[in-house]
Scaffold this motif. Structure first.
Motif, PDB file in Angstrom:
ATOM      1  N   ASN A  24      31.535 -13.861  25.827  1.00 40.96           N
ATOM      2  CA  ASN A  24      32.655 -14.331  26.665  1.00 40.96           C
ATOM      3  C   ASN A  24      34.023 -13.985  26.074  1.00 40.96           C
ATOM      4  OD1 ASN A  24      30.783 -15.361  28.444  1.00 40.96           O
ATOM      5  ND2 ASN A  24      30.992 -17.468  27.749  1.00 40.96           N
ATOM      6  N   GLU A 338      29.436 -23.313  23.914  1.00 38.70           N
ATOM      7  CA  GLU A 338      30.837 -22.899  23.833  1.00 38.70           C
ATOM      8  C   GLU A 338      31.409 -23.181  22.441  1.00 38.70           C
ATOM      9  OE1 GLU A 338      35.079 -24.202  25.807  1.00 38.70           O
ATOM     10  OE2 GLU A 338      33.326 -24.038  27.126  1.00 38.70           O
ATOM     11  N   LYS A 342      32.905 -20.078  20.521  1.00 35.73           N
ATOM     12  CA  LYS A 342      34.366 -20.150  20.602  1.00 35.73           C
ATOM     13  C   LYS A 342      34.984 -20.729  19.327  1.00 35.73           C
ATOM     14  CE  LYS A 342      38.014 -21.809  23.737  1.00 35.73           C
ATOM     15  NZ  LYS A 342      38.281 -22.553  24.998  1.00 35.73           N
TER      16      LYS A 342
END
Length: 389
Positions: A24, A338, A342
């Motif tokens: 992502n 995430e 991230k």
């Protein structure tokens, strides 16, 4: 030869480092895909160099003792006396599995999976227009998994249950199934007339003197059983899609022959030579690689405890993976995923891709140099400190 498995080398052209390094838009340390960031045996490298030196790549001949070499490997490491004539070189493990299911089942038939389990089973089955029956494993308070035999028998007894796929040892939870457990599985399959397919590709990665139990060694009645395996894990040659099948069942053997004929399959020069060299000469390599991987698993699991991170990461009995439970963080499965890519910059496999019971977990590949384990622990500590302080 003494291998330096802590060498950090650039893996040009690998799936992991080409596609999985970015999640992502975030750059991560990819420790998910189940191949090793470690060198293959020198004998495999030399065998492939010999193929290149021929300077021609026409249709290949194969080693007439290929099956005997594999049978000797099983006898030496697992005291399993296999009939070499029952071994068949096949066009990739999942390729063969998917084709077998597509050719031998109807649209209404289903395949039983002991979940959470290797995600490519389900995706391959679904891609061939078939559905799965999830027979969930049991998990105790220490995240130790066992088989719900009552549920498994109920699922296999269903009229639409055609196959049971066993992961032996189990990917991702790392269980080394006992002889008693495997005997019960075989008994259920024979009782319910369910065909048993046993994926044993992780069998070489066991530790502390323990050995995996080949299903064909355990089963007295070998009918309705098909074993699929490969040197892809132990010799890090997954990119060749070289595999083999073992069955004593004449009907299943004929189906394999049909697949080989239908695909006009012939082993490739590179895949065949790599597997042959590995299984013939890779005995010392196996000892060294498993010792290194165990040290990496120990370092990761003990490091998580020492840092007092809200993660449950028990040491697996087998495979080169760690099945880590992030649910104690209180985050949802999506939030955990995430957080990892991230905040921590880590590319682990998200647990619910292995089945809904894997939600909140992550599969971590420990077949890596030590510096990757150090970096993963460092990133986890920094991310947790930043997120929860």
């Amino acid at each position: 030869m003494i291998y330096n498995f802590n060498e950090q080398f650039v893996r040009v052209g690998s799936e992991k480092w080409t596609y999985d390094r970015i999640v992502n838009g975030y750059e991560v340390l990819p420790m998910g895909v189940a191949d090793m960031d470690l060198v293959s045996p020198i004998e495999v490298q030399e065998a492939l160099n010999q193929v290149v030196k021929r300077r021609e790549f026409g249709y290949a001949s194969t080693h007439p003792d290929f099956n005997q070499v594999i049978a000797k490997w099983f006898e030496h490491h697992y005291q399993a006396n296999l009939d070499p004539s029952k071994i068949t070189e096949i066009p990739g493990l999942i390729t063969t599995l998917g084709t077998l299911i597509a050719r031998t089942t109807k649209a209404c038939d289903k395949v039983v999976l002991m979940t959470p389990v290797y995600h490519c089973f389900k995706s391959c089955i679904n891609a061939n227009g078939r559905e799965t029956i999830d027979s969930d494993l049991l998990k105790d308070e220490n995240n130790y998994y066992t088989i719900d035999f009552e549920k498994l028998e109920q699922d296999c007894a269903r009229e639409d249950a055609k196959y049971l796929i066993l992961c032996n040892p189990h990917n991702p939870v790392g269980r080394l199934w006992s002889e008693e457990e495997l005997k019960k599985i075989v008994e259920i399959c024979h009782k319910t007339q369910t065909i048993l397919i046993s994926d044993e590709i992780h069998g070489d990665f066991t530790y502390e003197g323990r050995s995996y139990n080949p299903i064909l060694k355990v089963a007295q009645d070998k009918s309705n059983i098909l074993v699929l395996s490969s040197g892809g894990k132990i010799f890090n040659i997954g990119g060749f899609f070289s595999a083999f099948a073992i069955t004593y069942d004449d009907k299943l053997q004929q189906e394999l022959n049909n697949i080989i004929h239908a695909f006009h399959f012939q082993p490739t020069s590179f895949g065949h030579e790599a597997a042959y060299a590995g299984y013939k000469f890779g005995y010392d390599y196996r000892k060294q690689i498993t010792e290194h991987v165990r040290q990496m698993q120990l370092k990761l699991c003990e490091g998580i405890k020492k840092l007092q991170l809200p993660i449950i990461a028990p040491l697996p009995e087998a495979t080169y993976l760690v099945w880590a439970d992030f649910n104690p963080t209180g985050l949802s499965a999506d939030e955990i995923h995430e957080f990892l890519y991230k905040d921590a910059g880590l590319g682990f496999n998200r647990g619910d891709s292995f089945g809904q019971k894997g939600a909140g977990f992550a599969r971590i590949n420990c077949a890596v140099p030590e510096c990757y384990i150090d970096e993963a622990l460092k990133r986890l500590k920094q991310a947790f400190d930043k997120r929860f302080k």
